[in-house]
Design a protein around this motif. Structure first.
Motif, PDB file in Angstrom:
ATOM      1  N   ASP A 279     -17.618  11.927  19.848  1.00 36.58           N
ATOM      2  CA  ASP A 279     -18.021  10.606  19.369  1.00 36.58           C
ATOM      3  C   ASP A 279     -16.915   9.574  19.524  1.00 36.58           C
ATOM      4  O   ASP A 279     -17.174   8.422  19.823  1.00 36.58           O
ATOM      5  CB  ASP A 279     -18.434  10.692  17.894  1.00 36.58           C
TER       6      ASP A 279
ATOM      7  N   ARG B 242     -27.268  -2.974  20.906  1.00 38.27           N
ATOM      8  CA  ARG B 242     -28.535  -2.571  20.312  1.00 38.27           C
ATOM      9  C   ARG B 242     -29.665  -3.057  21.218  1.00 38.27           C
ATOM     10  O   ARG B 242     -29.643  -4.198  21.687  1.00 38.27           O
ATOM     11  CB  ARG B 242     -28.679  -3.186  18.928  1.00 38.27           C
ATOM     12  N   SER B 243     -30.613  -2.196  21.473  1.00 33.23           N
ATOM     13  CA  SER B 243     -31.726  -2.581  22.327  1.00 33.23           C
ATOM     14  C   SER B 243     -32.458  -3.757  21.697  1.00 33.23           C
ATOM     15  O   SER B 243     -32.778  -3.731  20.516  1.00 33.23           O
ATOM     16  CB  SER B 243     -32.668  -1.386  22.477  1.00 33.23           C
TER      17      SER B 243
ATOM     18  N   PRO C 102     -24.078  10.251  20.963  1.00 30.50           N
ATOM     19  CA  PRO C 102     -23.132   9.265  20.439  1.00 30.50           C
ATOM     20  C   PRO C 102     -23.851   8.007  19.958  1.00 30.50           C
ATOM     21  O   PRO C 102     -24.901   7.652  20.493  1.00 30.50           O
ATOM     22  CB  PRO C 102     -22.204   8.968  21.622  1.00 30.50           C
ATOM     23  N   SER C 103     -23.281   7.335  18.975  1.00 27.88           N
ATOM     24  CA  SER C 103     -23.888   6.154  18.331  1.00 27.88           C
ATOM     25  C   SER C 103     -25.354   6.405  17.993  1.00 27.88           C
ATOM     26  O   SER C 103     -26.236   5.674  18.450  1.00 27.88           O
ATOM     27  CB  SER C 103     -23.790   4.912  19.213  1.00 27.88           C
ATOM     28  N   PRO C 104     -25.625   7.442  17.205  1.00 30.20           N
ATOM     29  CA  PRO C 104     -27.027   7.832  16.984  1.00 30.20           C
ATOM     30  C   PRO C 104     -27.870   6.729  16.363  1.00 30.20           C
ATOM     31  O   PRO C 104     -29.044   6.587  16.711  1.00 30.20           O
ATOM     32  CB  PRO C 104     -26.913   9.030  16.040  1.00 30.20           C
ATOM     33  N   GLU C 105     -27.252   5.942  15.480  1.00 26.17           N
ATOM     34  CA  GLU C 105     -28.027   4.901  14.791  1.00 26.17           C
ATOM     35  C   GLU C 105     -28.655   3.938  15.796  1.00 26.17           C
ATOM     36  O   GLU C 105     -29.822   3.572  15.707  1.00 26.17           O
ATOM     37  CB  GLU C 105     -27.101   4.147  13.838  1.00 26.17           C
ATOM     38  N   ARG C 106     -27.846   3.552  16.793  1.00 21.73           N
ATOM     39  CA  ARG C 106     -28.340   2.603  17.789  1.00 21.73           C
ATOM     40  C   ARG C 106     -29.318   3.262  18.743  1.00 21.73           C
ATOM     41  O   ARG C 106     -30.304   2.667  19.150  1.00 21.73           O
ATOM     42  CB  ARG C 106     -27.172   2.030  18.580  1.00 21.73           C
ATOM     43  N   ARG C 107     -29.016   4.512  19.086  1.00 25.09           N
ATOM     44  CA  ARG C 107     -29.868   5.200  20.064  1.00 25.09           C
ATOM     45  C   ARG C 107     -31.276   5.426  19.541  1.00 25.09           C
ATOM     46  O   ARG C 107     -32.209   5.572  20.328  1.00 25.09           O
ATOM     47  CB  ARG C 107     -29.262   6.553  20.427  1.00 25.09           C
TER      48      ARG C 107
ATOM     49  N   ASP D 226     -33.108   3.344  18.287  1.00 23.02           N
ATOM     50  CA  ASP D 226     -33.923   2.173  18.602  1.00 23.02           C
ATOM     51  C   ASP D 226     -34.005   1.894  20.093  1.00 23.02           C
ATOM     52  O   ASP D 226     -34.398   0.808  20.500  1.00 23.02           O
ATOM     53  CB  ASP D 226     -33.368   0.940  17.881  1.00 23.02           C
ATOM     54  N   THR D 227     -33.596   2.840  20.927  1.00 21.62           N
ATOM     55  CA  THR D 227     -33.695   2.600  22.364  1.00 21.62           C
ATOM     56  C   THR D 227     -34.953   3.264  22.919  1.00 21.62           C
ATOM     57  O   THR D 227     -35.497   4.187  22.330  1.00 21.62           O
ATOM     58  CB  THR D 227     -32.477   3.165  23.114  1.00 21.62           C
TER      59      THR D 227
END
Lengths: 295, 339
Positions: free
Chosen positions: A6, A16-17, B146-151, B153-154
């Motif tokens: 990480d 952010r998408s 990585p960056s699960p929170e953002r992923r 919403d993809t």
């Protein structure tokens, strides 16, 4: 260890998408033709909605002394029609019925046609054959002929001509819905949804509708222009709107007798139909390519 | 077979016949397989050998109208063959779930990854959306995105192949299934990403004590992840045993052939790779005896009359061959398969 630690990725900013519709809007905004067309469409809709405030004169009040004034006459910027009514006001009011008759049948046909197509495509087999071959029967007639025949059989009037137009647009929408649904049904993500416990209803609601509605909606939007022209055609033939209602198709018909004395005046309702339908077409074109993100 | 605990997966004499075409196709022809808790079994075989069909049968994913299924399938005591309607959809995802080969195709393009995982969790559990989102996020962390929170919403198309497959694994595990089915989960990925996904699957399997049935045509992958290997040919398991037994001392001529066709490091350049002559039989028109007989150098008359029974050739090691005596050779000297 496997995977990317990480910490390494934390330094790289992952945006952010922005979400599907924001992306579509952004892509749409980069197509100048589509944006202009969309603005024209919005303007036309606003014109229809605010007609009573925009129209300078009463569209029904005629003065026989002022018949067929050319555009640019004093007090009548776009002239007067064969009964001496203000052209500008009639064109503004005409947007109401013309747009209404262009949009409502398409959305009614969208509801009916999409349901038929999705059921046929999802269930398949005999259901599909029966439903789609029935649609093909309607398809066999040219749409103008079918609309005229149906409107003629149902009798003149706004409601009847809208019903006729709805029936005309059900088969093409059903056909598109069926082919897209058939394509989606065999996709892996539908099987994956089944594998994680989705029943037929969830699959139709989420996987099928989610993937099918976009293409069908865009297709239906492109039919609005066709529908408007057909509606005007019906009115022109006396099967739709009755006088003295201001409708562009009907105005085109009644003014046609004056084509040799005031050709410019006669062309005005036609020009409105042309502008509206080409704007809808360009807007739909832009929307289609903007929504096609996955390609 | 410890016999103490009930196996997580127990398949008895499974037969799957596709009846949609002109001739019925016997895709799976009498498969017996059981998987203990915490065990990984690899189903190894070439295209059309029935390994994916077996896997999909466990979730009853084949269209009921065009498929005839016989035999018994039990997952953690649940009789899968008897499930109908709501009970079947409840079972899918919760009793057993599946990782698909190509995540790009198996994830719905119009929903975000988070939406899809939350949907699956809410389908099986009566919890709030925010709670389901927390669980989805937790799974994204466990599959090391990585960056699960953002992923969350993809959309699938915004992710790389490896990340998509991680999300697919999170989706499959989201409802804590008792059995995980993996249908060639690394085939569609780059070689470097393949290794990462395999390591992840193995770590998760150990951490969670998962039972897993892993379909692959890649012997290396099977050796990497599995405790036991079952080799399939023409709808039958021709050989099953521990990874060590099957790879070191294969006893079925087909397994022998498969292993000898692998390119080894020490092979001289310019030499042709050995191949198994002929091609797999037509599943709509299987020979009466051993399906491999027509390609087998050891085939005898007995092979062509009746399908051979499974022979115990070692502890927990079985082969469906009448000539296992001849194939018992020291490792490294495969019998003359490429006649």
């Amino acid at each position: 260890m496997s995977a990317v630690p990480d910490g390494v990725v934390a330094g790289v900013a992952i945006a952010r998408s922005p979400g599907y519709w924001v992306t579509v809007l952004w892509r749409f905004s980069r197509d100048p033709f589509a944006v202009v067309a969309a603005l024209v469409v919005l303007g036309l809709i606003a014109m229809a909605v605010f007609a009573p405030w925009l129209a300078p004169q009463d569209p029904f009040h005629g003065m026989s002394l002022r018949r067929l004034r050319p555009p640019g006459s004093e007090g009548y910027p776009l002239g007067t029609d064969e009964l001496g009514r203000d052209m500008l006001s009639r064109l503004i009011y005409g947007a109401r019925i013309s747009l209404f008759m262009g949009i409502v049948p398409v959305f009614a046909a969208l509801a009916v046609g999409a349901s038929i197509g999705i059921v046929a495509g999802y269930v398949g087999g005999w259901t599909n054959t029966v439903l789609m071959r029935t649609m093909d029967v309607f398809f066999a007639f040219p749409s103008v002929l079918l609309a005229v025949a149906l409107a003629g059989a149902l009798g003149p009037g706004i409601l009847n001509s809208m019903l006729a137009l709805t029936l005309v647009f059900v088969p093409p929408i059903a056909r598109v819905a069926e082919s897209v649904t058939t394509g989606v049904r065999t996709r892996d993500y539908v099987e994956a949804a089944k594998a994680s416990g989705a029943g037929a209803l969830i699959i139709i609601r989420k996987q099928v509708l989610g993937n099918v509605l976009g293409p069908i909606f865009v297709y239906a939007m492109s039919l609005i222009a066709v529908c408007m022209i057909l509606a005007s055609g019906l009115s022109f033939l006396g099967l739709g709107v009755k006088p003295p209602q201001p409708d562009w198709g009907l105005m085109l018909n009644t003014l046609r007798t004056a084509i040799y004395t005031q050709p410019l005046l006669c062309a005005l309702p036609g020009l409105m139909i042309f502008i509206t339908s080409i704007s809808f077409n360009l807007m739909t074109d832009g929307l289609r390519s903007a929504m096609d993100i996955k390609a | 077979m410890t016999g103490v605990a009930e196996p997580v997966l127990d398949i008895r004499n499974l037969r799957v016949t596709f009846t949609g075409g002109a001739k019925p196709v016997n895709a799976v022809d009498g498969v017996d397989l059981s998987i203990e808790r915490g065990e990984v079994v690899a189903l190894l075989g070439e295209s059309g050998s029935g390994k994916s069909v077996t896997l999909r049968s466990i979730l009853r994913l084949h269209p009921a109208k065009r498929t005839r299924m016989e035999g018994a399938i039990h997952v953690a005591g649940t009789n899968v063959m008897a499930l109908e309607g709501g009970a079947l959809t409840d079972f899918r995802g919760k009793g057993a779930s599946m990782i698909f080969q190509e995540p790009m195709l198996a994830l719905d393009p119009v929903y975000t990854l988070g939406e899809q995982i939350i949907e699956a969790i809410l389908r099986h559990e009566n919890i709030s959306t925010s709670e389901a989102r927390r669980r989805a996020l937790d799974w994204f962390e466990r599959v090391r995105i990585p960056s699960p929170e953002r992923r969350l919403d993809t959309y699938p198309h915004e992710m790389s192949g490896g990340m998509r497959q991680r999300a697919m694994i999170a989706l499959a595990l989201a409802c804590n299934p008792k059995l995980l089915l993996a249908d060639e989960p690394t085939t569609a990925l780059d070689a470097t990403v393949q290794v990462q996904i395999l390591l992840l699957l193995r770590d998760l399997q150990r951490e969670l004590g998962l039972s897993m049935l892993f379909v692959t045509h890649d012997i290396g992958v099977a050796v990497e992840v599995a405790d036991r290997i079952a080799v399939m040919y023409a709808g039958r398991i021709v050989e099953i045993g521990s990874v060590r037994d099957v790879i070191r001392s294969p006893r079925h001529p087909y397994t022998l052939g498969l292993l000898s066709t692998r390119p080894h490091g020490g092979r001289l350049s310019g030499n042709r790779l050995p191949t198994i002559p002929g091609s797999p039989p037509d599943l709509a028109n299987l020979p009466p005896g051993c399906a491999f007989a027509m390609r087998c150098a050891l085939a005898a008359d007995a092979c062509r009359i009746a399908a051979p029974e499974a022979v115990e050739v070692g502890p927990g090691h079985q082969a469906r061959c009448v000539r296992t005596a001849e194939t018992a050779r020291p490792a490294g000297a495969p019998a003359g398969v490429s006649a």
